[in-house]
Design an enzyme around this catalytic site. Sequence first.
Site, PDB file in Angstrom:
ATOM      1  N   ALA A  12      -0.523   8.366  -7.142  1.00 51.79           N
ATOM      2  CA  ALA A  12      -1.608   9.321  -6.963  1.00 51.79           C
ATOM      3  C   ALA A  12      -1.264  10.382  -5.932  1.00 51.79           C
ATOM      4  O   ALA A  12      -2.095  11.233  -5.621  1.00 51.79           O
ATOM      5  CB  ALA A  12      -2.887   8.597  -6.549  1.00 51.79           C
ATOM      6  N   TYR A 190      11.658   5.883   9.660  1.00 55.51           N
ATOM      7  CA  TYR A 190      11.407   6.218   8.251  1.00 55.51           C
ATOM      8  C   TYR A 190      12.712   6.250   7.469  1.00 55.51           C
ATOM      9  O   TYR A 190      12.822   5.652   6.381  1.00 55.51           O
ATOM     10  CB  TYR A 190      10.697   7.564   8.148  1.00 55.51           C
ATOM     11  CG  TYR A 190      10.731   8.156   6.761  1.00 55.51           C
ATOM     12  CD1 TYR A 190      10.013   7.583   5.717  1.00 55.51           C
ATOM     13  CD2 TYR A 190      11.500   9.294   6.492  1.00 55.51           C
ATOM     14  CE1 TYR A 190      10.063   8.115   4.435  1.00 55.51           C
ATOM     15  CE2 TYR A 190      11.543   9.839   5.218  1.00 55.51           C
ATOM     16  CZ  TYR A 190      10.826   9.255   4.194  1.00 55.51           C
ATOM     17  OH  TYR A 190      10.878   9.779   2.928  1.00 55.51           O
ATOM     18  N   LYS A 194      13.963   3.894   4.240  1.00 50.35           N
ATOM     19  CA  LYS A 194      14.343   4.420   2.918  1.00 50.35           C
ATOM     20  C   LYS A 194      15.718   3.906   2.526  1.00 50.35           C
ATOM     21  O   LYS A 194      15.953   3.566   1.349  1.00 50.35           O
ATOM     22  CB  LYS A 194      14.325   5.949   2.921  1.00 50.35           C
ATOM     23  CG  LYS A 194      12.952   6.570   3.096  1.00 50.35           C
ATOM     24  CD  LYS A 194      11.952   6.119   2.031  1.00 50.35           C
ATOM     25  CE  LYS A 194      12.266   6.681   0.655  1.00 50.35           C
ATOM     26  NZ  LYS A 194      11.220   6.326  -0.341  1.00 50.35           N
TER      27      LYS A 194
END
Length: 361
Positions: A12, A190, A194
């Site tokens: 979304a 972050y 990943k």
Amino acid sequence: MSDRTALVTGGAGFIGSRLSRDLVAAGFDVVVADVLHPQVHAEPGWPAALAPGVRPYPVDVTSPTQCDALVRLVRPDLVVHLAAETGTGQSLTEASRHALVNVAGTAQILDAFTRTGHVPEHIVLTSSRAVYGEGRWATAAGTPFYAATRGTAQLDAHEWNPTDRDGTLAGAVPCPHRAEDTEPRPSNVYAATKLAQEHLLGAWTSAMGSTLSILRLQNVYGPGQSLSNPYTGIVSLFATRGLRGEAIEVYEEGGILRDFVYIDDVVRAIMLCVDRPDTGLLLTDIGSGNRVSLLEVAEFVAERTGSPAPVLSTRYRPGDVRAASADIDHAGKALGYMPEVDVRSGLQLLLNWIQDIHDRN
């Protein structure tokens, strides 16, 4: 109903909403799973940008119960894994949140496949240019070196360019990222999460016989980007401030370099992965193939909006990198990928979209 089902985690969001249209057009029965985090989704409910016919499910990827129920219900042929916490600077102060969603959440999805006895044919992961950290640079003489992570002492001294172990190298220039030979050296939490996603999916798909495509995306921008999330979307932030008539503040005295890739080009790259033959692991870089400074972007926005000239600032974001761009030759050869929207055209499209929102409100 199609006999091919695509599950889009985090579907979304900015990329997922746009991607849903192309997947439906390609004949997939599309299922979107998203937790609808308020940092990303300022308005309640599912976004109107999702394609008609998409089946949305509120799912937290960190919940084994919810992941199991989703996989039992959907049993997808294709998985596009977009679900992730994305704030670069935020990840340094909320490391557990980023690790929980990005790493543990990815592992929960894989365990749900195992617990339900289902192996998807193909998993596509949208990874990030952040995994490279400061990346590879070259001295004035052309000698390559890997730049050290810039610490707060260096940044507080306004020494912006990365260094090697011996100190600042005058005349050094950044090299484009190339997955085949640029080492990942994450400089924030972050980025580390990943890279962990890549390793988790690589190990699992290799053992289970599923195809894996990993796209290391540069800075994605365009219509549909969140205008309320303070941790992502520097281009949308600049555009919003320009349209308000505000002077745009540009960190690190304007010299940060980025490769801005338009949303439609990113979705096209994902769809090229979806359609590619089963030829094993694909790891490649997706960008525009060009880098621009944040000052150039701010100046363009100021020119088009009539806002004041950008203000150069010595502020910075911890964990950020000085330069990033992609060498897209491999993506061109492996996928037939070629970006179609240059940064000036893309910025104008973004400005038009934001202006339209303001006019309607």
